[in-house]
Write a protein that holds these residues in place. Structure first.
Motif, PDB file in Angstrom:
ATOM      1  N   LYS A  13       0.834  -1.195   0.000  1.00 55.11           N
ATOM      2  CA  LYS A  13       0.000   0.000   0.000  1.00 55.11           C
ATOM      3  C   LYS A  13       0.868   1.245   0.000  1.00 55.11           C
ATOM      4  N   PHE A  58      -0.361  -0.515  -4.405  1.00 55.94           N
ATOM      5  CA  PHE A  58      -1.811  -0.357  -4.323  1.00 55.94           C
ATOM      6  C   PHE A  58      -2.131   0.920  -3.561  1.00 55.94           C
ATOM      7  N   THR A  62      -6.967   0.484  -0.313  1.00 64.52           N
ATOM      8  CA  THR A  62      -7.422  -0.787  -0.874  1.00 64.52           C
ATOM      9  C   THR A  62      -7.915  -1.729   0.221  1.00 64.52           C
ATOM     10  N   TYR A  64      -8.064  -4.934  -0.686  1.00 62.59           N
ATOM     11  CA  TYR A  64      -7.594  -6.205  -1.260  1.00 62.59           C
ATOM     12  C   TYR A  64      -6.779  -7.035  -0.272  1.00 62.59           C
TER      13      TYR A  64
END
Length: 141
Positions: A13, A58, A62, A64
């Motif tokens: 991230k 990312f 996120t 994810y």
């Protein structure tokens, strides 16, 4: 049974993925695209075969990587995902989702002993390379 055969990807991230991709391209020479960068290498067991490792920043928001609270996720290349998942289930490992199959490989997510989300990938490197060519995404060699 051989389980992990290599690193398939490093995901992390950051505040501004585009800026990160540009910085790494300018200062470290990564061939980046909107998805990050892909490193191309030769497989040790058969040097005529290519292998790939993905590097991808990312957006810090996120979801994810959830349920892990960490800012990173590692993707491991595996030889036989379905058999490995069965072994992991028997051992009580948390399987986050179902195996998903794409032309370029099979994927599933698990949690390690500290709750880090880990992605397992049984790659189809031939199809992965074709996808990169279709996306006009050169590899970093």
């Amino acid at each position: 049974m051989k389980k992990v055969t290599g690193i398939g990807g490093i995901f992390f991230k950051c505040k501004d993925p585009e800026k990160m991709r540009e910085w790494y391209q300018e200062h470290l020479g990564l061939n980046t695209s909107q998805y990050g960068a892909v490193f191309e290498w030769r497989q040790g067991a058969d040097s005529t075969k290519k292998g790939f490792t993905t590097w991808s920043p990312f957006k810090e928001t996120t979801k994810y990587f959830e349920p892990s609270a960490n800012d990173f996720m590692v993707n491991y290349r595996v030889a036989d995902l379905e058999a490995l998942v069965e072994e992991l289930k028997k051992a009580g490992v948390t399987i986050v989702d179902q195996i998903e199959t794409y032309d370029y490989g099979k994927f599933v997510h698990i949690l390690d002993a500290e709750g880090n989300k880990v992605e397992l990938w049984e790659p189809n490197d031939v199809e992965y390379e074709k996808l990169g060519e279709q996306l006009n995404s050169p590899t970093t060699k």
